[in-house]
Design a protein around this motif. Sequence first.
Motif, PDB file in Angstrom:
ATOM      1  N   VAL A   1      -5.094  19.401  21.176  1.00 39.47           N
ATOM      2  CA  VAL A   1      -5.677  19.223  22.334  1.00 39.47           C
ATOM      3  C   VAL A   1      -4.706  19.286  23.461  1.00 39.47           C
ATOM      4  O   VAL A   1      -3.567  18.310  23.256  1.00 39.47           O
ATOM      5  N   ASP A   2      -4.886  20.246  24.316  1.00 40.74           N
ATOM      6  CA  ASP A   2      -3.762  20.352  25.805  1.00 40.74           C
ATOM      7  C   ASP A   2      -4.186  19.074  26.389  1.00 40.74           C
ATOM      8  O   ASP A   2      -5.264  19.125  26.874  1.00 40.74           O
ATOM      9  N   LEU A   3      -3.331  18.126  26.397  1.00 37.76           N
ATOM     10  CA  LEU A   3      -3.613  16.792  27.547  1.00 37.76           C
ATOM     11  C   LEU A   3      -3.406  17.304  28.800  1.00 37.76           C
ATOM     12  O   LEU A   3      -4.100  16.691  29.878  1.00 37.76           O
ATOM     13  N   GLY A   4      -2.660  18.394  29.250  1.00 36.53           N
ATOM     14  CA  GLY A   4      -2.631  18.885  30.644  1.00 36.53           C
ATOM     15  C   GLY A   4      -3.904  18.783  31.446  1.00 36.53           C
ATOM     16  O   GLY A   4      -3.764  18.554  32.548  1.00 36.53           O
TER      17      GLY A   4
ATOM     18  N   GLU B   1     -11.122   7.560  28.372  1.00 32.32           N
ATOM     19  CA  GLU B   1     -10.072   7.071  27.478  1.00 32.32           C
ATOM     20  C   GLU B   1     -10.124   7.368  26.058  1.00 32.32           C
ATOM     21  O   GLU B   1     -11.247   7.477  25.470  1.00 32.32           O
ATOM     22  N   PRO B   2      -9.024   7.408  25.195  1.00 32.73           N
ATOM     23  CA  PRO B   2      -7.742   6.961  25.526  1.00 32.73           C
ATOM     24  C   PRO B   2      -6.785   8.256  26.309  1.00 32.73           C
ATOM     25  O   PRO B   2      -6.098   8.415  26.563  1.00 32.73           O
ATOM     26  N   LEU B   3      -7.867   9.552  26.411  1.00 30.83           N
ATOM     27  CA  LEU B   3      -7.167  10.666  26.965  1.00 30.83           C
ATOM     28  C   LEU B   3      -6.504  10.543  28.249  1.00 30.83           C
ATOM     29  O   LEU B   3      -5.320  11.048  28.553  1.00 30.83           O
ATOM     30  N   LEU B   4      -7.135   9.816  29.178  1.00 31.33           N
ATOM     31  CA  LEU B   4      -6.453   9.491  30.514  1.00 31.33           C
ATOM     32  C   LEU B   4      -5.184   8.903  30.236  1.00 31.33           C
ATOM     33  O   LEU B   4      -4.348   9.179  31.006  1.00 31.33           O
ATOM     34  N   SER B   5      -5.045   7.850  29.377  1.00 32.85           N
ATOM     35  CA  SER B   5      -3.618   7.213  29.242  1.00 32.85           C
ATOM     36  C   SER B   5      -2.820   8.059  28.632  1.00 32.85           C
ATOM     37  O   SER B   5      -1.819   8.120  29.343  1.00 32.85           O
TER      38      SER B   5
END
Length: 164
Positions: A92-95, A113-117
Motif C-alpha cells: 500500500v502506498d501511504l503517500g 487510523e492507523p494509516l494516518l499515523s
Amino acid sequence: MPPQNQPVGSTDQQLSIIDTLIAQPFPEGKGHTRSENGWGGPGFHIAILRETQDFWEDRSPEVVEPAEQELEVDLTSLTGILTERWGDPATVDLGRYLGLDDPDYPNTEPAPEPLLSLCGYAANLLVWRIPSTGRWLGLTIGQGDPELPIQLFAAVGQESSFPR
C-alpha cells in the motif's frame, strides 16, 4: 507522539507482539492510548518492533545505512513468516494518505487510523488480511525526521479501514 520503546530483540519476540496486537481489543474512546510497545486508539494498534539509535550527532551514510539494513533484515524475516501464515501481502502506498495538494494525491477526507499515523513515517506498507478476525496487519520501516531513529512498525486495523 509515539512513546519511547525498548527494542525488541528476536523475531520470536516481534511475532509475539504482532500476535498480541491481533488478539487484543482496540482501545475505546477518543485519542490515543499508550501501550508497552506503542499506541492505539479506536480501531487500531501500532507497535514499534525495533528501532535504531538516533542520528543527531551523525547522519552520514556510513552510520545510517547499516542501521537501516538491520531493520530490513527483520522486516524480510517477518515478511517470510507472515506470508507462510496468510499468503502474499499487498503493498500500500501511504503517500496517498498525506492529503497533499497534488493531483496524484487527492485531498479528500482524512485517512483512517492507523494509516494516518503511519503515512508520516513511511512510504509503503505491507498488508495482510487476517482471516476470521475482521482485521488486517501491516508492517513498514519508517523515520519521522532524519535525526530520529529508524523504526520497524507493526500496525493492526479494522477491516473497514483496509487500504484499497
